[in-house]
Design an enzyme around this catalytic site. Structure first.
Site, PDB file in Angstrom:
ATOM      1  N   ASP A 112       0.852  -1.186   0.000  1.00  0.00           N
ATOM      2  CA  ASP A 112       0.000   0.000   0.000  1.00  0.00           C
ATOM      3  C   ASP A 112       0.896   1.248   0.000  1.00  0.00           C
ATOM      4  OD1 ASP A 112      -3.185   0.615   1.154  1.00  0.00           O
ATOM      5  OD2 ASP A 112      -1.697   2.233   1.213  1.00  0.00           O
ATOM      6  N   ASN A 162     -13.092  -2.718   2.617  1.00  0.00           N
ATOM      7  CA  ASN A 162     -14.132  -1.694   2.620  1.00  0.00           C
ATOM      8  C   ASN A 162     -14.954  -1.762   1.335  1.00  0.00           C
ATOM      9  OD1 ASN A 162     -13.014  -0.710   5.056  1.00  0.00           O
ATOM     10  ND2 ASN A 162     -11.521   0.514   3.919  1.00  0.00           N
ATOM     11  N   GLN A 190     -14.410   3.021   1.456  1.00  0.00           N
ATOM     12  CA  GLN A 190     -13.710   2.617   0.223  1.00  0.00           C
ATOM     13  C   GLN A 190     -13.377   3.864  -0.588  1.00  0.00           C
ATOM     14  OE1 GLN A 190     -15.877  -0.100  -2.352  1.00  0.00           O
ATOM     15  NE2 GLN A 190     -14.075  -0.466  -3.643  1.00  0.00           N
ATOM     16  N   HIS A 204     -10.352  -4.587  -3.125  1.00  0.00           N
ATOM     17  CA  HIS A 204      -9.033  -4.883  -2.548  1.00  0.00           C
ATOM     18  C   HIS A 204      -9.198  -5.324  -1.107  1.00  0.00           C
ATOM     19  CE1 HIS A 204      -9.901  -0.584  -2.296  1.00  0.00           C
ATOM     20  NE2 HIS A 204      -9.308  -0.601  -1.120  1.00  0.00           N
ATOM     21  N   HIS A 252      -7.145  -5.498   2.366  1.00  0.00           N
ATOM     22  CA  HIS A 252      -5.964  -5.015   3.080  1.00  0.00           C
ATOM     23  C   HIS A 252      -5.435  -6.116   3.999  1.00  0.00           C
ATOM     24  CE1 HIS A 252      -6.669  -0.552   2.498  1.00  0.00           C
ATOM     25  NE2 HIS A 252      -7.903  -0.989   2.296  1.00  0.00           N
TER      26      HIS A 252
END
Ligand code: 5GP
Ligand code: ZN
Length: 136
Positions: A32, A88, A95, A101, A103
């Site tokens: 990230d 999210n 989001q 995605h 995490h």
């Protein structure tokens, strides 16, 4: 299917450079850009899905085994003390990039991060009405 104006489609398919930590036929996992902790990683499907609601079932089935592989590496190699999975869906849920995605956030003693929510309370009647509503 890849979406032309989607940055995570481009990252997932290797069209723009990324700090890849894992790749297979379905997913690319990258560091990230704004990490919560050292090793904060995003698992990106190579096909576009906005969020969990339209993630194809074959991706959904492969997702947790993939997360588990990467999480094990984090435990062994980063020596993290714990790990959060965060995912999210929709702006209201936080989001910000509208390509699914997951995490993976490795956690370390005293890392100073806080991931969570404000606990609420409900009466027995409220719980029961909500439960019935979900079941449909
Ligand atoms: P969300 O809030 O949508 O669940 O998370 C989006 C995440 O994507 C954020 O943690 C943010 O730091 C990360 N991010 C946004 N743009 C990029 C990018 O171009 N590359 C990478 N590697 N991460 C990004
Ligand atoms: Zn996309």
């Amino acid at each position: 299917m890849r979406k032309d104006d989607c940055i995570f489609c481009k990252i997932a398919n290797g069209e723009i450079p990324s700090r890849t930590v894992y790749e297979d036929d379905k997913f690319r996992a990258v560091l990230d850009l704004g990490p919560a902790t050292d090793g904060h990683t995003l698992i990106l499907p190579k096909d576009h899905a906005d969020n969990l609601f339209d993630l194809p079932e074959d991706y959904a089935k492969a997702l947790i085994p993939t997360a588990q592989k990467i999480a094990s590496k984090m435990k062994d190699n980063l020596k993290c003390d714990g790990l959060n999975l965060v995912q999210n869906n929709g702006e209201v849920a936080g989001q910000t990039v509208m390509h699914f995605h997951l995490h993976l956030i490795p956690r370390y003693e005293n890392d100073g991060q806080r991931i969570g929510w404000k606990p609420g309370s409900r009466s027995d009647e409220e719980f029961e009405a909500i439960r019935k509503n979900i079941v449909g």
